[in-house]
Scaffold this motif. Structure first.
Motif, PDB file in Angstrom:
ATOM      1  N   LYS A  18       0.815  -1.216   0.000  1.00  0.00           N
ATOM      2  CA  LYS A  18       0.000   0.000   0.000  1.00  0.00           C
ATOM      3  C   LYS A  18       0.846   1.262   0.000  1.00  0.00           C
ATOM      4  O   LYS A  18       0.304   2.373  -0.026  1.00  0.00           O
ATOM      5  CB  LYS A  18      -0.917   0.010   1.229  1.00  0.00           C
ATOM      6  CG  LYS A  18      -1.838  -1.201   1.341  1.00  0.00           C
ATOM      7  CD  LYS A  18      -2.820  -1.279   0.189  1.00  0.00           C
ATOM      8  CE  LYS A  18      -3.814  -2.417   0.372  1.00  0.00           C
ATOM      9  NZ  LYS A  18      -4.769  -2.516  -0.742  1.00  0.00           N
ATOM     10  N   ILE A  20       2.548   2.476   2.432  1.00  0.00           N
ATOM     11  CA  ILE A  20       2.220   3.182   3.669  1.00  0.00           C
ATOM     12  C   ILE A  20       3.363   3.004   4.661  1.00  0.00           C
ATOM     13  O   ILE A  20       3.960   1.923   4.760  1.00  0.00           O
ATOM     14  CB  ILE A  20       0.913   2.638   4.280  1.00  0.00           C
ATOM     15  CG1 ILE A  20      -0.251   2.836   3.301  1.00  0.00           C
ATOM     16  CG2 ILE A  20       0.593   3.323   5.599  1.00  0.00           C
ATOM     17  CD1 ILE A  20      -1.538   2.188   3.745  1.00  0.00           C
ATOM     18  N   ARG A 130      -7.271   2.780   4.464  1.00  0.00           N
ATOM     19  CA  ARG A 130      -7.877   3.427   3.303  1.00  0.00           C
ATOM     20  C   ARG A 130      -7.517   4.902   3.231  1.00  0.00           C
ATOM     21  O   ARG A 130      -7.219   5.443   2.163  1.00  0.00           O
ATOM     22  CB  ARG A 130      -9.400   3.256   3.360  1.00  0.00           C
ATOM     23  CG  ARG A 130      -9.880   1.837   3.046  1.00  0.00           C
ATOM     24  CD  ARG A 130     -11.380   1.718   3.234  1.00  0.00           C
ATOM     25  NE  ARG A 130     -11.848   0.365   2.920  1.00  0.00           N
ATOM     26  CZ  ARG A 130     -13.067  -0.069   3.185  1.00  0.00           C
ATOM     27  NH1 ARG A 130     -13.953   0.742   3.783  1.00  0.00           N
ATOM     28  NH2 ARG A 130     -13.426  -1.303   2.871  1.00  0.00           N
ATOM     29  N   GLU A 133      -3.957   5.184   2.115  1.00  0.00           N
ATOM     30  CA  GLU A 133      -3.861   4.890   0.680  1.00  0.00           C
ATOM     31  C   GLU A 133      -4.237   6.129  -0.136  1.00  0.00           C
ATOM     32  O   GLU A 133      -3.557   6.477  -1.106  1.00  0.00           O
ATOM     33  CB  GLU A 133      -4.790   3.735   0.317  1.00  0.00           C
ATOM     34  CG  GLU A 133      -4.251   2.359   0.619  1.00  0.00           C
ATOM     35  CD  GLU A 133      -5.153   1.270   0.076  1.00  0.00           C
ATOM     36  OE1 GLU A 133      -4.772   0.622  -0.905  1.00  0.00           O
ATOM     37  OE2 GLU A 133      -6.246   1.081   0.647  1.00  0.00           O
TER      38      GLU A 133
END
Length: 403
Positions: A18, A20, A130, A133
């Motif tokens: 992701k 992250i 989310r 992202e």
């Protein structure tokens, strides 16, 4: 409680997949475990009988992946509030050195959390992932703002087009499309990213095919001298799908700016024209003297004389009678684009019109060309080409010329 290698490996893979930060993921897990702990153990009551949050903390070792969840309690002789207090006897089971008045961390096991608490923790982690992202994608595409990218037409919504830009879609609205250009699914097109902004549904990317900067960026891609800063594009005026004028300047006296942009046998400019699906491009040389710049901007028309007022940003131009139609252009387009390119209001007259109006003296006999490029000469104006409007006399001359 020691964390398993599988969990830590999965967390590491998730961070990479992701894009992250591991710190963000770990912080998110700490917060979710804290929420689960508080939800599971409920709320105590303060001395006034009001609800009180559980005092808890979560610790995760960022090296080993080991994590612990603790309830923070005060050591007392007699427990009144079991949420915040622990008896001295129970405290000694944790640490025999503890005394009344001390604070102790009582470890709890995450597997003891109830279903509702575990679900809340899971939802917290999912929501945070989310959000991160979206933030990562926003930052990635925000760096592409005001640049040209290649996309693929993926779907249509009414007259609007959605263009796949890789990880996200760009929105090409009807107003940003060139009239006369039509696309099919899977067509590859180059678009200019006008704006990248965050919305409730994530990053929203607005792209354009009509923006003047699209032409500039295409020249930067195609012409190495422009890309390297040797040749500068000083000004652009564009009517998308029809015609564009650009004024260029060279920082190297040995480099011809117009020639560099045109390329050998027109190869460079033709590549851009093809990308713009046949849009005509006039490339003229920039000049600090506004009169010479205006003369260049009216190309391909020939100019007899120009009087420019730099303060008023206005100019009067005389062209040969047979060049009036060309100078004005179809529906005034050439004059209109020249006005936008130079930033001057331009009044164009044929030699006959100028002499009949008495606007100019007999320049062929009494003046040389240089005097008509004097920025210090001022004349009142009775016609301007800023938005492409021209009077009936000019229109009539244009029709006669075309005949």
């Amino acid at each position: 409680m020691a964390n398993t290698n599988d969990f830590w490996d999965a967390l590491t893979d998730l961070a990479k997949e992701k894009n992250i930060s591991m710190d963000v993921l770990i912080e998110t897990i700490e917060n979710s475990l804290l929420i689960a702990c508080k939800n599971n153990y409920g709320k105590g009551k303060d001395i006034n009988g009001k609800g009180k949050d559980v005092n808890a903390t979560v610790e995760i070792d960022r090296t080993s992946g080991e994590y612990h969840v603790y309830l923070i309690k005060n050591v007392v002789d007699e427990v009144v509030d079991p949420v915040e207090e622990i008896s001295l006897i129970d405290a000694h089971n944790i640490d025999g050195k503890l005394q009344v008045g001390d604070v102790v961390k009582v470890e709890v096991k995450s597997k003891e959390f109830g279903r509702i608490a575990a679900t809340a923790a899971k939802n917290t982690i999912t929501q945070k992932i989310r959000e991160e992202e979206r933030n990562v994608l926003y930052k990635e595409y925000y760096e592409l703002q005001h640049k040209v990218v290649t996309g693929v037409v993926t779907r249509f919504s009414g007259n609007n087009i959605h263009v796949n830009l890789g990880k996200l879609e760009g929105f090409l609205s009807e107003t940003e499309q060139v009239k006369g250009e039509y696309y099919k699914l899977q067509d590859r097109i180059k678009v200019y990213i006008v704006e990248v902004k965050m919305s409730n549904k994530g990053p929203r990317i607005v792209v354009s095919r009509t923006h003047p900067e699209l032409v500039k960026k295409l020249f930067e891609e195609e012409v190495s001298e422009v890309r390297d800063g040797i040749v500068e594009i000083k000004s652009i005026s564009r009517e998308a799908g029809s015609r564009t004028k650009i004024a260029v300047w060279s920082n190297d006296e040995d480099v011809d700016p117009v020639g560099a942009c045109v390329g050998q046998n027109g190869a460079r400019v033709n590549a851009i024209v093809n990308e713009l699906r046949g849009e005509k491009i006039d490339i003229v040389e920039w000049d600090e003297n506004p009169a010479y710049l205006i003369e260049n901007a009216l190309s391909p028309a020939k100019v007899v004389a120009v009087v420019a007022d730099a303060d008023e940003k206005s100019a009067r131009v005389v062209v040969p009678d047979y060049q009036l139609s060309l100078a004005i252009g179809k529906e005034g387009q050439n004059a209109r684009l020249a006005a936008r390119l130079t930033g001057f209001k331009i009044d164009i007259k044929s030699e006959t019109q100028a002499k009949e109006a008495g606007d100019f003296l007999d320049y062929e006999e009494d003046y040389d060309d240089d005097e008509y490029y004097d920025d210090d000469e001022y004349y009142e104006e009775d016609g301007e080409y800023e938005e492409g409007d021209f009077d009936e006399a000019d229109a009539e001359s244009e029709e006669n010329s075309e005949e």
